[in-house]
Enzyme design. Structure first.
Site, PDB file in Angstrom:
ATOM      1  N   GLY A  77      49.263  -7.839  39.619  1.00 40.96           N
ATOM      2  CA  GLY A  77      47.987  -7.857  38.907  1.00 40.96           C
ATOM      3  C   GLY A  77      48.140  -7.768  37.399  1.00 40.96           C
ATOM      4  O   GLY A  77      47.194  -7.394  36.686  1.00 40.96           O
ATOM      5  N   LYS A 136      52.834  -7.494  27.679  1.00 40.20           N
ATOM      6  CA  LYS A 136      53.153  -7.525  29.123  1.00 40.20           C
ATOM      7  C   LYS A 136      54.632  -7.237  29.368  1.00 40.20           C
ATOM      8  O   LYS A 136      55.489  -7.786  28.685  1.00 40.20           O
ATOM      9  CB  LYS A 136      52.810  -8.914  29.676  1.00 40.20           C
ATOM     10  CG  LYS A 136      53.556  -9.284  30.956  1.00 40.20           C
ATOM     11  CD  LYS A 136      53.252 -10.703  31.417  1.00 40.20           C
ATOM     12  CE  LYS A 136      54.161 -11.107  32.570  1.00 40.20           C
ATOM     13  NZ  LYS A 136      53.791 -12.388  33.178  1.00 40.20           N
ATOM     14  N   HIS A 138      57.489  -6.274  32.858  1.00 44.49           N
ATOM     15  CA  HIS A 138      57.768  -5.832  34.233  1.00 44.49           C
ATOM     16  C   HIS A 138      58.945  -4.852  34.247  1.00 44.49           C
ATOM     17  O   HIS A 138      59.462  -4.520  35.318  1.00 44.49           O
ATOM     18  CB  HIS A 138      58.145  -7.018  35.126  1.00 44.49           C
ATOM     19  CG  HIS A 138      57.053  -8.023  35.317  1.00 44.49           C
ATOM     20  ND1 HIS A 138      55.797  -7.682  35.752  1.00 44.49           N
ATOM     21  CD2 HIS A 138      57.035  -9.373  35.144  1.00 44.49           C
ATOM     22  CE1 HIS A 138      55.048  -8.778  35.838  1.00 44.49           C
ATOM     23  NE2 HIS A 138      55.772  -9.809  35.462  1.00 44.49           N
TER      24      HIS A 138
HETATM   25  S1  PPS Z   1      53.209 -12.057  37.290  1.00 45.02           S
HETATM   26  O1  PPS Z   1      53.804 -13.430  37.445  1.00 45.02           O
HETATM   27  O2  PPS Z   1      54.126 -11.050  37.808  1.00 45.02           O
HETATM   28  O3  PPS Z   1      52.764 -11.769  35.945  1.00 45.02           O
HETATM   29  O4  PPS Z   1      51.944 -12.089  38.276  1.00 45.02           O
HETATM   30  P1  PPS Z   1      50.712 -11.076  38.256  1.00 45.02           P
HETATM   31  O5  PPS Z   1      49.740 -11.504  37.249  1.00 45.02           O
HETATM   32  O6  PPS Z   1      51.213  -9.677  38.219  1.00 45.02           O
HETATM   33  O7  PPS Z   1      50.110 -11.281  39.708  1.00 45.02           O
HETATM   34  C1  PPS Z   1      49.615 -12.518  40.150  1.00 45.02           C
HETATM   35  C2  PPS Z   1      48.706 -12.211  41.330  1.00 45.02           C
HETATM   36  O8  PPS Z   1      47.472 -11.665  40.817  1.00 45.02           O
HETATM   37  C3  PPS Z   1      46.390 -12.457  41.288  1.00 45.02           C
HETATM   38  N1  PPS Z   1      45.278 -12.432  40.326  1.00 45.02           N
HETATM   39  C4  PPS Z   1      44.038 -12.019  40.635  1.00 45.02           C
HETATM   40  N2  PPS Z   1      43.524 -11.528  41.774  1.00 45.02           N
HETATM   41  C5  PPS Z   1      42.196 -11.220  41.786  1.00 45.02           C
HETATM   42  N3  PPS Z   1      41.372 -11.396  40.712  1.00 45.02           N
HETATM   43  C6  PPS Z   1      41.839 -11.880  39.549  1.00 45.02           C
HETATM   44  N4  PPS Z   1      41.034 -12.053  38.513  1.00 45.02           N
HETATM   45  C7  PPS Z   1      43.247 -12.193  39.465  1.00 45.02           C
HETATM   46  N5  PPS Z   1      44.054 -12.691  38.499  1.00 45.02           N
HETATM   47  C8  PPS Z   1      45.282 -12.829  39.046  1.00 45.02           C
HETATM   48  C9  PPS Z   1      47.023 -13.832  41.463  1.00 45.02           C
HETATM   49  O9  PPS Z   1      46.219 -14.672  42.250  1.00 45.02           O
HETATM   50  C10 PPS Z   1      48.351 -13.459  42.101  1.00 45.02           C
HETATM   51  O10 PPS Z   1      48.206 -13.008  43.449  1.00 45.02           O
HETATM   52  P2  PPS Z   1      48.344 -13.968  44.738  1.00 45.02           P
HETATM   53  O11 PPS Z   1      48.377 -13.024  45.908  1.00 45.02           O
HETATM   54  O12 PPS Z   1      49.593 -14.755  44.589  1.00 45.02           O
HETATM   55  O13 PPS Z   1      47.101 -14.810  44.734  1.00 45.02           O
END
Ligand code: PPS
Length: 332
Positions: A77, A136, A138
């Protein structure tokens, strides 16, 4: 400052044969100036070989006291929280959010240590950025800039059920990198900490242990899904920002999955394009990997076998429960 070793084992050999990069294990040797219980022992983190030559520079990076760091294990997230925090710190500037890409508004600190590149553009971009910066990362506590702990920068940490993060990470890997292994091979690799940024469990626990410090806000993806409005209120308070009920409601709308997916400056396709360029893939707006994939809680149930689910639940319970972290070892 670090003990660095190449990781060599059949899982990594297989991972590399499938197009994954070489991996190292990296452990700090110095004292990290963070107030964490003495009983906590830092464990090695798995990183790509590219990180080796840059680890010291990242650890020695000079931060600004008013930086806000968004820290997560991958796919938990981060982007959602970056967008939320950037908006809260920038007077809900919808125009700028829709005209400047999230990758520029909120820079991925260690990206140039994760991919083969000679560039150091990100340090320059960070140094040029106006304060307060929303950054950002990790990285676990042991690899983050030491200066964060000295200056007590605000950190927003986001945790997510490992099972959902693994599935998201698998799609990220197969969609954006040359990795072509099976889902079983991928999960086996990640569960044995043979995957970048592992161990997930250490990552979450470290921040859980410091969650009550005034500069730390510990959030979960699941709480954001359940009640984003309350999370926005809590986060505004943490950032010492005040917004009206109406403004908070408009931000809830802006941060919805569908809205963020729709806006090219919020959906993190900028990162996808950058990673395609690293792999020499041709990027296509329609057919290339969609970063905003599903955004669900519990989606893993459709893609993960019950034996992996049981194994992850068992290990999560074993590692989290002793620290009073009663999350993620049952259904999400
Ligand atoms: S990364 O590459 O590590 O920076 O990815 P990260 O942003 O941590 O996580 C990506 C997942 O977050 C989901 N996402 C959301 N979910 C719900 N609402 C909103 N607004 C939102 N924005 C990003 C995104 O779809 C990825 O999850 P998955 O399960 O793959 O869909």
């Amino acid at each position: 400052m670090f003990r660095i070793e190449d990781i060599q084992n059949p899982i990594v050999d297989n991972f590399q044969r499938n197009g994954g990069s070489g991996l190292i294990s990296i452990l700090p040797l110095d004292n990290i100036p963070v107030d964490i219980p003495n009983s906590w022992k830092y464990k090695p983190t798995c990183m790509p070989v590219e990180y080796k030559s840059r680890a010291e520079a990242f650890a020695n990076f000079k931060v600004r006291k008013d930086d806000i760091w968004i820290v997560t294990y991958p796919k938990c997230g981060t982007t959602w929280t970056q967008e939320m925090t950037w908006m809260l710190m920038n007077d809900l500037n919808f125009d700028e959010a829709k005209s400047v890409d999230i990758t520029q508004r909120s820079i991925y600190f260690e990206l140039e240590g994760m991919i083969p590149t000679d560039e150091w553009k990100h340090f320059d971009l960070l140094n040029e950025q106006k304060s307060p910066r929303v950054i950002k990362s990790h990285l676990p506590i042991s690899l983050l800039p030491r200066d964060i702990w000295r200056k007590k920068c605000k950190i927003i940490y986001v945790a997510r059920d490992f099972k959902d993060a693994i599935i998201s990470f698998y799609h990220h890997f197969t969609g954006m990198t040359p990795y072509k292994g099976s889902i079983e091979e991928f999960i086996e690799g990640i569960l044995t900490d043979n995957m970048i940024y592992c161990s997930y469990w250490n990552h979450v626990l470290e921040f859980w242990l410091i969650r009550e410090q005034p500069n730390i806000l510990f959030l979960t993806f699941e709480d954001m899904k359940k009640d984003l409005k309350t999370i926005l209120e809590v986060t505004s308070k943490f950032l010492k920002k005040e917004y009206t009920e109406k403004q908070i409601c408009s931000l809830v709308e802006h941060l919805s999955f569908d809205n963020m997916k729709k806006h090219s400056t919020c959906n993190n396709q900028g990162l996808v394009k950058a990673l395609y360029a690293v792999s020499n893939y041709e990027y296509n707006e329609k057919t290339s990997f969609q970063f905003m994939r599903k955004g669900q809680v519990g989606g893993y149930k459709k893609e993960m076998s019950s034996s992996f689910i049981d194994r992850i639940n068992l290990k999560t319970k074993e590692l989290f429960e002793p620290y009073g972290l009663n999350l993620y070892y049952g259904d999400s």
